[in-house]
Motif scaffolding. Structure first.
Motif, short mmCIF file in Angstrom:
data_model
loop_
_atom_site.label_atom_id
_atom_site.label_comp_id
_atom_site.label_asym_id
_atom_site.label_seq_id
_atom_site.Cartn_x
_atom_site.Cartn_y
_atom_site.Cartn_z
N UNK A 18 -57.44 18.64 -27.85
CA UNK A 18 -57.81 17.55 -27.16
C UNK A 18 -59.32 17.74 -26.89
N UNK A 19 -60.07 16.56 -27.04
CA UNK A 19 -61.30 16.71 -26.77
C UNK A 19 -61.88 15.32 -26.39
N UNK A 79 -63.84 9.00 -23.16
CA UNK A 79 -62.37 8.96 -23.86
C UNK A 79 -61.96 10.16 -24.11
N UNK A 80 -60.73 10.36 -23.77
CA UNK A 80 -60.16 11.82 -24.18
C UNK A 80 -59.25 11.45 -25.44
N UNK A 81 -59.53 12.25 -26.31
CA UNK A 81 -58.48 12.07 -27.55
C UNK A 81 -57.63 13.17 -27.80
N UNK A 140 -55.60 11.24 -34.66
CA UNK A 140 -55.47 10.73 -33.37
C UNK A 140 -54.22 10.14 -32.95
N UNK A 141 -53.62 10.92 -31.85
CA UNK A 141 -52.30 10.40 -31.40
C UNK A 141 -52.13 9.50 -30.21
N UNK A 142 -53.35 9.84 -29.62
CA UNK A 142 -53.49 8.96 -28.23
C UNK A 142 -55.05 8.94 -27.95
N UNK A 143 -55.43 8.04 -26.99
CA UNK A 143 -56.56 8.27 -26.29
C UNK A 143 -56.43 7.80 -24.94
#
Length: 173
Positions: A141-142, A151-153, A164-167
């Protein structure tokens, strides 16, 4: 007496070597996440003139896990971005993206924000948080923050790279 001293010295060397390898592996994992994320971002034409720098940040989030991410991953992200932690050098981005020089990155960290340092620059500054990992180091998580949004990735390790699975839109102005 001499035998015990040699054993103690060998023990200390082994412990230090194991600690060094654990720390170095963690730093390598963090650099791999940065590299995968920035390679994906650089495909966007508007980010080509951006300069990346590291700064511990929670992406304007409180400690509540509103995204329902794995608890260990979320807690690791919060811990990695504790404001007592410093920035990391973005050496994995050299040649791929513009980065703020390490000395300037430290000055940004010291002035908490750094907008004064680069106000006259024609580059957009993009802040990369420290990376939080789950216990198996298969998820990361970054946070990425520009001047107008955060934005959290959520990334997952597939084979030897991070995808990237989700943002999550953390904030927008």
């Amino acid at each position: 007496m001499k035998k015990n001293s040699v054993k103690l010295l060998i023990y200390i060397v082994v412990v230090c070597l194991v600690a060094y390898l654990a720390i170095n592996n963690s730093a390598h994992d963090e650099q791999d996440v940065f590299l995968s994320l920035v390679q994906t971002i650089k495909k966007n034409e508007s980010s080509k003139q951006a300069a990346f720098y590291s700064y511990p940040t929670h992406c304007m989030q409180n400690v509540e896990n509103i995204y329902e991410l794995e608890t260990g991953l979320w807690n690791s992200f919060l811990k990695a971005n504790d404001y007592n932690k410093g920035p990391v050098q973005l050496f994995s981005l050299n040649g791929l993206a513009n980065t703020v020089k390490w000395e300037d990155n430290l000055q940004i960290y010291d002035t908490e924000g750094g907008s004064k340092l680069f106000r006259s620059s024609n580059k957009d500054l993009i802040k990369l948080s420290r990376v939080g990992f789950n216990s198996s180091k298969e998820q990361a998580l970054v946070c990425l923050e520009s001047s107008w949004r955060g934005i959290l990735f959520h990334l997952r390790k597939q084979d030897d790279s991070w995808v990237i699975v989700d943002e999550f839109q953390a904030w927008i102005s």
